[in-house]
Write a protein that holds these residues in place. Structure first.
Motif, PDB file in Angstrom:
ATOM      1  N   GLY A 169       0.815  -1.202   0.000  1.00 40.05           N
ATOM      2  CA  GLY A 169       0.000   0.000   0.000  1.00 40.05           C
ATOM      3  C   GLY A 169       0.849   1.252   0.000  1.00 40.05           C
ATOM      4  N   LEU A 170       0.188   2.376   0.275  1.00 42.00           N
ATOM      5  CA  LEU A 170       0.846   3.677   0.208  1.00 42.00           C
ATOM      6  C   LEU A 170       0.499   4.543   1.407  1.00 42.00           C
ATOM      7  CD1 LEU A 170       0.499   5.028  -3.458  1.00 42.00           C
ATOM      8  CD2 LEU A 170       2.621   4.554  -2.236  1.00 42.00           C
ATOM      9  N   HIS A 171       1.500   5.297   1.851  1.00 40.16           N
ATOM     10  CA  HIS A 171       1.244   6.420   2.743  1.00 40.16           C
ATOM     11  C   HIS A 171       0.885   7.609   1.858  1.00 40.16           C
ATOM     12  CE1 HIS A 171       2.754   4.352   6.281  1.00 40.16           C
ATOM     13  NE2 HIS A 171       3.843   4.005   5.601  1.00 40.16           N
ATOM     14  N   LEU A 172      -0.214   8.267   2.160  1.00 44.11           N
ATOM     15  CA  LEU A 172      -0.707   9.372   1.339  1.00 44.11           C
ATOM     16  C   LEU A 172      -0.877  10.625   2.172  1.00 44.11           C
ATOM     17  CD1 LEU A 172      -3.513   7.401  -0.558  1.00 44.11           C
ATOM     18  CD2 LEU A 172      -1.291   8.061  -1.491  1.00 44.11           C
ATOM     19  N   GLU A 173      -0.882  11.749   1.485  1.00 40.25           N
ATOM     20  CA  GLU A 173      -1.251  13.018   2.104  1.00 40.25           C
ATOM     21  C   GLU A 173      -2.253  13.694   1.199  1.00 40.25           C
ATOM     22  OE1 GLU A 173       0.806  17.291   2.845  1.00 40.25           O
ATOM     23  OE2 GLU A 173       1.905  15.567   3.669  1.00 40.25           O
ATOM     24  N   THR A 174      -3.442  13.932   1.710  1.00 41.95           N
ATOM     25  CA  THR A 174      -4.493  14.559   0.917  1.00 41.95           C
ATOM     26  C   THR A 174      -4.945  15.842   1.580  1.00 41.95           C
ATOM     27  OG1 THR A 174      -6.695  14.264  -0.059  1.00 41.95           O
ATOM     28  CG2 THR A 174      -6.248  13.050   1.986  1.00 41.95           C
ATOM     29  N   GLU A 175      -4.683  16.933   0.907  1.00 37.21           N
ATOM     30  CA  GLU A 175      -5.033  18.274   1.402  1.00 37.21           C
ATOM     31  C   GLU A 175      -4.538  18.488   2.827  1.00 37.21           C
ATOM     32  OE1 GLU A 175      -9.233  18.716   0.770  1.00 37.21           O
ATOM     33  OE2 GLU A 175      -8.981  18.958  -1.383  1.00 37.21           O
ATOM     34  N   GLY A 176      -3.287  18.085   3.067  1.00 38.31           N
ATOM     35  CA  GLY A 176      -2.651  18.310   4.353  1.00 38.31           C
ATOM     36  C   GLY A 176      -2.893  17.246   5.395  1.00 38.31           C
TER      37      GLY A 176
END
Length: 405
Positions: free
Chosen positions: A133-140
Motif C-alpha cells: 500500500g501507500l502512505h498518502l497526504e491529501t489536502e494536508g
C-alpha cells in the motif's frame, strides 16, 4: 490481510487514468490519486496519432467534439523550401487539461474506481519485502491505503520507482531543451497540416489544435536554453520568425498563457515491476519529445499492463505476467526509442553548399524526375549504418501501396 483496493495508481494523466478505466471495467477496485487538481495542463508532446486507444477508452468522439481538427498531412521545411505529404491516418492534438479530465471522468463513472485529486504519495508500505500500500497526504491530512498492487504512473522522476529501487537501462541523458506555447491568431494554411521546421540545427513545430489555436514549439541547442528562458516569449517568437513564412503568419498571433520550457527529457527504460509494484508511462520509459510519441507510448503501456492483470486473473502467476508485460513494452517501444535518439544525434546545421543544392533540387522538376526512380535505393544505402530507419520508412510506405520487389 483485508486489502482496501486491488490497485492504487499514482498519477492520473494519460497512462494512469487510462489504466484506471481499463482495470475498472474489469471490476477491479481502483484508487487513482494525483497531486494536481483537475482540469490542469502538463508538459506534453500533444501528438495523438493512434486514435484507436482513445476509441477503446470511449473518449474519441467527445474529444473530437470539442473542436479538434483532424490533421492528415505533414510538411517539412528546410530553409526556404518544403516537402509535404499525406499521413496514413489522421492525428488530433488535444490540450492535456481536456484529454486528462475526460479520462478521469471515464474512470470515475465506474463504480469500482475512486479518484482523489490533491493527493500525494509519501511512501510505500511493505510487509515481508512486498509492497502492500501507500502512505498518502491529501489536502494536508496523512492517511494510508492498502492494496494488492501499487502502480507508478507518476512521471519521469517517479517516486514509486525511487522507493521501489527500479533500475534504469538504455539510459541517455537529456539531449535537447524544448519550449512551446499555445497561440491564437496564427495565419492558417489551407488545411490543417503538422509543420516541422529544420533550421540551423533546431526543430520547430506547428501543431494545429482546435480552430484558431495552435501549439508552437522549438527544440533548441542546449547552450541556448538559459538565455532564452530569461525572456521566453520574446526569444521564442524571435526564433520562430526565422522559420519560412512564420513572421507574416504570426503578425496577428497572441500567446495564451506562457511559454513552457524544459532543459530536456531523459531517455531510458526502467525495470517495470517488483513485488507489489509496477511502473508505466514516463515512469517506466521516457525519451526526447521530438518524434511526438509520448502519449501514444503511455496508452500502449496501460493496455499492455491491463492485459497482464487479465492474465493474472486467469491463473498466470504475477512474475510471468509482468515479465511478459515488460518484454512486450520494450519490444514495441525500443524501435521508436532508437529512431528518436538517432534523429536527435544526427541534427546539425547544414553547410551552405548543402542548403544551396537542396533549394535548387526542391524547385527543379527535372531533378526529381531523375531522383524518383532511385529514391528508395539512395535512402537505403545512405542509412545502412542504421537499417531500422529504412525499415520504418518501408513500413509506413506500405500504407500507401508500397510492395517489396
Amino acid at each position: 490481510m483485508n486489502h482496501t483496493y486491488d490497485i492504487i495508481i499514482t498519477g492520473a494523466r494519460a497512462a494512469g487514468a487510462s489504466l484506471a478505466v481499463l482495470l475498472g471495467r474489469m471490476g477491479k477496485r481502483v484508487l487513482l490519486v494525483d497531486k494536481a487538481d483537475f482540469p490542469s495542463d502538463t508538459l506534453s508532446t500533444h501528438f495523438m496519432s493512434h486514435t484507436r486507444f482513445l476509441e477503446e477508452l470511449g473518449i474519441l468522439q467527445p474529444l473530437e467534439e470539442t473542436g479538434l481538427r483532424k490533421v492528415t498531412r505533414m510538411r517539412t521545411y528546410i530553409g526556404q523550401s518544403f516537402m509535404e505529404g499525406p499521413r496514413p491516418a489522421y492525428t488530433i492534438i488535444p490540450k492535456r487539461d481536456v484529454l486528462d479530465a475526460m479520462l478521469i471522468e471515464q474512470a470515475e463513472a465506474l463504480d469500482t474506481v475512486t479518484f482523489m485529486p490533491r493527493t500525494s504519495a509519501r511512501g510505500l508500505m511493505k510487509e515481508g519485502g512486498r509492497v502492500i500500500g501507500l502512505h498518502l497526504e491529501t489536502e494536508g491530512r496523512a492517511c494510508t491505503a492498502y492494496s494488492e498492487w501499487v502502480a507508478g504512473a507518476d512521471g519521469k522522476n517517479s517516486n514509486i520507482a525511487a522507493w521501489a529501487g527500479a533500475q534504469k537501462y538504455r539510459e541517455t541523458k537529456p539531449l535537447r531543451p524544448v519550449l512551446y506555447g499555445y497561440y491564437t491568431g496564427v495565419e492558417p494554411l489551407r488545411e490543417p497540416v503538422t509543420e516541422i521546421f529544420l533550421h540551423e540545427g533546431r526543430i520547430g513545430f506547428v501543431f494545429p489544435m482546435e480552430k484558431n489555436r495552435d501549439c508552437l514549439g522549438i527544440e533548441i541547442h542546449p547552450e541556448e536554453f538559459a538565455s532564452m528562458m530569461k525572456a521566453p516569449k520574446d526569444t521564442f517568437e524571435q526564433t520562430f520568425n526565422q522559420f519560412y513564412g512564420m513572421k507574416q503568419r504570426l503578425k496577428q498571433a497572441s500567446l495564451q498563457g506562457k511559454i513552457i520550457g524544459t532543459p530536456g527529457m531523459p531517455n531510458f527504460f526502467r525495470n517495470a515491476y517488483g513485488e507489489g509494484w509496477v511502473l508505466l508511462g514516463d515512469a517506466g520509459h521516457s525519451k526526447d519529445p521530438s518524434t511526438g510519441l509520448g502519449i501514444n507510448d503511455a496508452f500502449l503501456q496501460s493496455f499492455l499492463l491491463a492485459d497482464a492483470f487479465q492474465q493474472m486473473d486467469e491463473g498466470v502467476d504475477w512474475k510471468t505476467a509482468l515479465d511478459r508485460f515488460q518484454k512486450q513494452r520494450d519490444e514495441q517501444l525500443l524501435p521508436g526509442f532508437q529512431l528518436t535518439l538517432d534523429y536527435i544525434h544526427s541534427l546539425r546545421k547544414w553547410t551552405s553548399n548543402e542548403m544551396a543544392l537542396f533549394q535548387t533540387i526542391a524547385a527543379n522538376p527535372m531533378a526529381w524526375n531523375k531522383l524518383m526512380p532511385h529514391l528508395g535505393r539512395h535512402l537505403k544505402e545512405d542509412t545502412k549504418d542504421f537499417p531500422l530507419f529504412y525499415q520504418s520508412v518501408e513500413w509506413e510506405a506500405s500504407s500507401f501501396g508500397f510492395r517489396k520487389d
